[in-house]
Motif scaffolding. Structure first.
Motif, PDB file in Angstrom:
ATOM      1  N   PRO A 259      53.975 -13.276   1.892  1.00 15.45           N
ATOM      2  CA  PRO A 259      54.953 -13.210   3.069  1.00 15.45           C
ATOM      3  C   PRO A 259      56.116 -12.247   2.569  1.00 15.45           C
ATOM      4  N   ASP A 260      56.975 -11.978   3.396  1.00 13.67           N
ATOM      5  CA  ASP A 260      57.999 -10.991   3.174  1.00 13.67           C
ATOM      6  C   ASP A 260      57.915  -9.693   2.678  1.00 13.67           C
ATOM      7  N   PRO A 261      56.967  -8.864   3.356  1.00 13.48           N
ATOM      8  CA  PRO A 261      56.404  -7.840   2.663  1.00 13.48           C
ATOM      9  C   PRO A 261      57.520  -6.401   3.066  1.00 13.48           C
ATOM     10  N   SER A 262      57.600  -5.852   1.881  1.00 18.14           N
ATOM     11  CA  SER A 262      58.330  -4.741   1.710  1.00 18.14           C
ATOM     12  C   SER A 262      57.487  -3.493   1.108  1.00 18.14           C
ATOM     13  N   VAL A 263      57.404  -2.308   1.953  1.00 18.77           N
ATOM     14  CA  VAL A 263      56.441  -1.490   1.682  1.00 18.77           C
ATOM     15  C   VAL A 263      57.377  -0.161   1.268  1.00 18.77           C
ATOM     16  N   CYS A 264      56.530   0.679   0.613  1.00 18.86           N
ATOM     17  CA  CYS A 264      57.219   2.224   0.237  1.00 18.86           C
ATOM     18  C   CYS A 264      55.870   3.206   0.006  1.00 18.86           C
ATOM     19  N   ARG A 265      56.331   4.531   0.009  1.00 16.85           N
ATOM     20  CA  ARG A 265      55.177   5.466  -0.005  1.00 16.85           C
ATOM     21  C   ARG A 265      55.628   6.281  -0.989  1.00 16.85           C
TER      22      ARG A 265
ATOM     23  N   SER B 115      59.055 -23.684  -3.000  1.00 20.03           N
ATOM     24  CA  SER B 115      59.592 -23.063  -2.058  1.00 20.03           C
ATOM     25  C   SER B 115      61.073 -22.553  -2.282  1.00 20.03           C
ATOM     26  N   GLY B 116      61.210 -22.831  -3.676  1.00 21.60           N
ATOM     27  CA  GLY B 116      62.579 -22.251  -4.329  1.00 21.60           C
ATOM     28  C   GLY B 116      62.110 -20.982  -5.010  1.00 21.60           C
ATOM     29  N   GLY B 117      62.931 -20.462  -6.027  1.00 21.68           N
ATOM     30  CA  GLY B 117      62.400 -19.303  -6.985  1.00 21.68           C
ATOM     31  C   GLY B 117      62.672 -17.934  -6.315  1.00 21.68           C
ATOM     32  N   ILE B 118      61.668 -17.353  -6.127  1.00 20.77           N
ATOM     33  CA  ILE B 118      61.459 -15.928  -5.769  1.00 20.77           C
ATOM     34  C   ILE B 118      61.739 -15.516  -4.235  1.00 20.77           C
ATOM     35  N   TYR B 119      62.791 -15.073  -3.723  1.00 22.07           N
ATOM     36  CA  TYR B 119      62.777 -14.569  -2.186  1.00 22.07           C
ATOM     37  C   TYR B 119      62.913 -13.107  -1.740  1.00 22.07           C
ATOM     38  N   ALA B 120      62.017 -12.752  -1.207  1.00 22.03           N
ATOM     39  CA  ALA B 120      62.174 -11.512  -0.321  1.00 22.03           C
ATOM     40  C   ALA B 120      62.688 -10.235  -1.202  1.00 22.03           C
ATOM     41  N   PRO B 121      61.695  -9.667  -1.961  1.00 16.16           N
ATOM     42  CA  PRO B 121      62.143  -8.490  -2.452  1.00 16.16           C
ATOM     43  C   PRO B 121      62.087  -7.103  -1.774  1.00 16.16           C
ATOM     44  N   THR B 122      62.983  -6.106  -1.996  1.00 16.39           N
ATOM     45  CA  THR B 122      62.668  -4.851  -1.440  1.00 16.39           C
ATOM     46  C   THR B 122      62.219  -4.082  -2.493  1.00 16.39           C
ATOM     47  N   LEU B 123      60.946  -2.971  -1.969  1.00 15.35           N
ATOM     48  CA  LEU B 123      60.475  -1.938  -3.028  1.00 15.35           C
ATOM     49  C   LEU B 123      60.782  -0.704  -2.401  1.00 15.35           C
ATOM     50  N   ARG B 124      61.305   0.144  -3.346  1.00 16.09           N
ATOM     51  CA  ARG B 124      61.466   1.605  -2.984  1.00 16.09           C
ATOM     52  C   ARG B 124      61.091   2.592  -4.047  1.00 16.09           C
TER      53      ARG B 124
ATOM     54  N   TRP C 281      61.877   1.038  -7.713  1.00 12.23           N
ATOM     55  CA  TRP C 281      63.040   0.178  -7.746  1.00 12.23           C
ATOM     56  C   TRP C 281      62.485  -1.032  -6.967  1.00 12.23           C
ATOM     57  N   LEU C 282      62.953  -2.309  -7.629  1.00  6.43           N
ATOM     58  CA  LEU C 282      62.681  -3.497  -6.804  1.00  6.43           C
ATOM     59  C   LEU C 282      63.904  -4.551  -7.076  1.00  6.43           C
ATOM     60  N   ILE C 283      64.355  -4.926  -5.881  1.00  4.93           N
ATOM     61  CA  ILE C 283      65.601  -5.792  -5.808  1.00  4.93           C
ATOM     62  C   ILE C 283      65.166  -7.269  -5.333  1.00  4.93           C
ATOM     63  N   VAL C 284      65.548  -8.115  -6.001  1.00  2.27           N
ATOM     64  CA  VAL C 284      64.922  -9.592  -5.223  1.00  2.27           C
ATOM     65  C   VAL C 284      65.943 -10.665  -5.711  1.00  2.27           C
ATOM     66  N   THR C 285      65.783 -11.858  -5.063  1.00  2.00           N
ATOM     67  CA  THR C 285      66.824 -12.899  -5.230  1.00  2.00           C
ATOM     68  C   THR C 285      65.745 -13.909  -5.967  1.00  2.00           C
ATOM     69  N   ASN C 286      66.423 -14.518  -7.149  1.00  2.26           N
ATOM     70  CA  ASN C 286      65.825 -15.880  -7.655  1.00  2.26           C
ATOM     71  C   ASN C 286      67.047 -17.101  -7.302  1.00  2.26           C
ATOM     72  N   VAL C 287      66.527 -17.947  -6.235  1.00 10.11           N
ATOM     73  CA  VAL C 287      67.498 -18.717  -5.850  1.00 10.11           C
ATOM     74  C   VAL C 287      67.743 -19.961  -6.642  1.00 10.11           C
ATOM     75  N   SER C 288      66.854 -19.922  -7.760  1.00 10.25           N
ATOM     76  CA  SER C 288      66.935 -21.117  -8.487  1.00 10.25           C
ATOM     77  C   SER C 288      67.409 -20.681  -9.988  1.00 10.25           C
ATOM     78  N   ALA C 289      67.724 -19.648 -10.115  1.00  8.52           N
ATOM     79  CA  ALA C 289      68.552 -19.160 -11.398  1.00  8.52           C
ATOM     80  C   ALA C 289      68.571 -17.601 -11.398  1.00  8.52           C
ATOM     81  N   ASP C 290      69.726 -17.139 -11.855  1.00 11.90           N
ATOM     82  CA  ASP C 290      70.099 -15.686 -11.979  1.00 11.90           C
ATOM     83  C   ASP C 290      70.423 -14.943 -10.798  1.00 11.90           C
ATOM     84  N   GLY C 291      70.031 -15.514  -9.518  1.00 11.56           N
ATOM     85  CA  GLY C 291      70.613 -14.801  -8.218  1.00 11.56           C
ATOM     86  C   GLY C 291      69.911 -13.442  -8.238  1.00 11.56           C
TER      87      GLY C 291
END
Length: 506
Positions: A23-29, A80-89, A96-106
């Motif tokens: 889920p929550d795909p992020s794509v780059c070329r 369904s906690g943990g890692i949410y919705a990355p962006t890959l560029r 570069w990959l930015i992402v949220t860990n909602v269960s630790a670290d933010g």
């Protein structure tokens, strides 16, 4: 049903292009290659990375967060906690990959020169608040981080330092809930802000706004939402959480998530939120999304299937597991090994059952509505088997111990042994099959049947139980994930010689 390509020339393709819980795909070329990242929630390793040469055929090449030092998922991390919705560029020669860990670290950021890995240790982003972070660079080299809400702050991606206060940019359509999944792009003369809204259930949709600067102000598209299947009988529902990418011929494409509900009312989806592909045209400076169909025209370039197709059978003959294998929250080497008995996967029990957050579990995503999964298990030193898992409260399993096989079901507060019987001596082949219900004569009909049992020495399948698949669906269990087939150990040490995953027709 996911229909495979029906033309040798590749004139049609099938959706989803990445079936199963991606889920929550992020794509780059990058040059002639496309790379895509997805959410992984409570599973380790985290953030699957996939590669394609045509936007249609994808192969998982790694995971961005594949070391304990990169990914902290405490034992109390909820499903369904943990890692949410990355962006890959891809920017300035790096990924570069930015992402949220909602269960630790933010929020955190990792980089790599090769998207297959290794990825860097994470840079923590305490000044970035909100989930679904996006990063984009302007012509002056400033990096802008936009998060669900939708707000934005300037970021130094090398250090994690932020500058100024978070500014609210745009909240989508008036009254629409959950403006999230923002992505910011410079396309032509405008900056475009793409978001999801309406919630990730049946009301999900994609909207867009544009402005003269990355900081806005933003003018909403008069045709918003530019994509939604809400209120329709389309076989792909919950469409949203999109990202845009340009093809080599200048055409534009959208990757997004969708689900395939089955059965009667309200419809149950069991594979999770899957990655789909849709064409995009630009008309009067706005993107117009083409038809998103289970079978649709292919991109106007030669399709290039992966050079190495995924193996149907894993014989555990290598020291490192393939990147598609996932475990729950962590995977200590002492509890999961292909070295203890060469050619076998050995699992050593931690938690006592699949109800426990720290159960020793190694699985792969269910990607086809109809499939057969088999494994040869030696449970002479313990108890374990084969499971179909959605979360700790929703799972079916067929379990072996010395001389006995049993099927168990956990559905919310109900936990019961459904059937048991003696098994053939020695290691035994455990088997699970799923089959969608083809004809719905009753609105209450579930989406599929899950049959669990074992094989006699001559290969005959002894189905100990056939269970309604609705109870392993998001509509029943809640959450954001999909089914995972996995091997597990309940007590002692359990050895698995091989694991088969076979898609079936129908």
């Amino acid at each position: 049903m996911r229909v495979t390509s029906v033309s040798e020339q590749g004139s049609t393709i099938s959706n989803p292009v990445i079936p199963g819980f991606y889920p929550d795909p992020s794509v780059c070329r990058a040059g002639d290659d496309y790379y895509l990242a997805c959410s992984s929630f409570e599973y380790f390793p985290g953030v699957p990375i996939l590669h394609s040469r045509d936007l249609v055929h994808w192969t998982q090449i790694g995971n961005a967060l594949d070391r304990p030092g990169q990914l902290r998922l405490p034992q109390d991390t909820a499903s369904s906690g943990g890692i949410y919705a990355p962006t890959l560029r891809h920017h300035d020669g790096r990924f570069w990959l930015i992402v949220t860990n909602v269960s630790a670290d933010g929020n955190l950021l990792v980089t790599a020169t090769d998207p297959a890995g290794p990825w860097s240790d994470p840079i923590l982003l305490p000044g970035v608040h909100g989930i679904d972070p996006d990063i984009a660079w302007d012509e002056d080299g400033n990096c802008w981080c936009t998060t669900a809400g939708v707000g934005q702050i300037r970021l130094d991606p090398h250090t994690g330092e932020t500058f100024g206060e978070r500014r609210q940019l745009w909240s989508g359509a008036p009254g629409a809930k959950a403006p999230e999944a923002p992505h910011l792009y410079r396309i032509g003369d405008h900056w475009y802000l793409l978001i999801a809204e309406g919630g990730t259930e049946r009301g999900h949709g994609v909207s867009i706004a544009r402005g003269s600067a990355p900081t806005g102000p933003f003018e909403p598209c008069p045709a918003n939402p530019i994509l939604t299947h809400r209120g329709t009988d389309h076989p792909i529902q919950n469409t949203g959480h999109a990202d845009l990418v340009q093809g080599p011929d200048g055409s534009w494409w959208m990757v997004l998530l969708g689900v395939r509900p089955g059965g009667g009312t309200p419809g149950w989806h069991v594979l999770g939120r899957e990655t789909c592909l849709a064409p995009v045209e630009w008309i009067d400076g706005w993107p117009v999304v083409g038809e998103l169909s289970p079978v649709m025209p292919a991109p106007p370039w030669p399709l290039q299937p992966p050079a190495v197709a995924p193996e149907r059978r894993d014989g555990f003959d290598v020291t490192e597991l393939a990147p598609y294998w996932i475990s729950l929250r962590h995977r200590p080497a002492e509890d999961c090994s292909t070295k203890e008995r060469p050619g076998w996967l050995t699992l050593r029990a931690r938690g006592a059952s699949l109800d426990d957050a720290d159960v020793t579990f190694v699985g792969r995503r269910q990607q086809h509505p109809s499939c057969r999964v088999r494994t040869l298990v030696d449970a002479a030193e313990g108890r374990g088997g084969l499971a179909v898992r959605l979360d700790e409260n929703h799972h079916y399993s067929v379990e072996a111990t010395s001389g006995q096989v049993q099927v168990a079901a956990r559905i919310g507060p109900l936990n019961t042994v459904v059937a048991s019987r003696p098994s053939p001596p020695g290691p035994v082949v455990l088997r699970v099959e799923t089959a969608p219900v083809k004809t719905v004569n009753d609105a209450r009909t579930g989406p599929d049947l899950v049959s669990l049992g074992f094989e006699e020495p001559d290969g005959t399948f002894v189905a100990l139980a056939s269970l309604d698949g609705r109870y392993l669906s998001t509509e029943v269990a809640g959450g954001f994930t999909g089914r995972v087939f996995g091997m597990f150990a309940s007590t002692g040490s359990v050895h698995f010689d091989w694991f088969d995953y076979e898609p079936l027709e129908g």
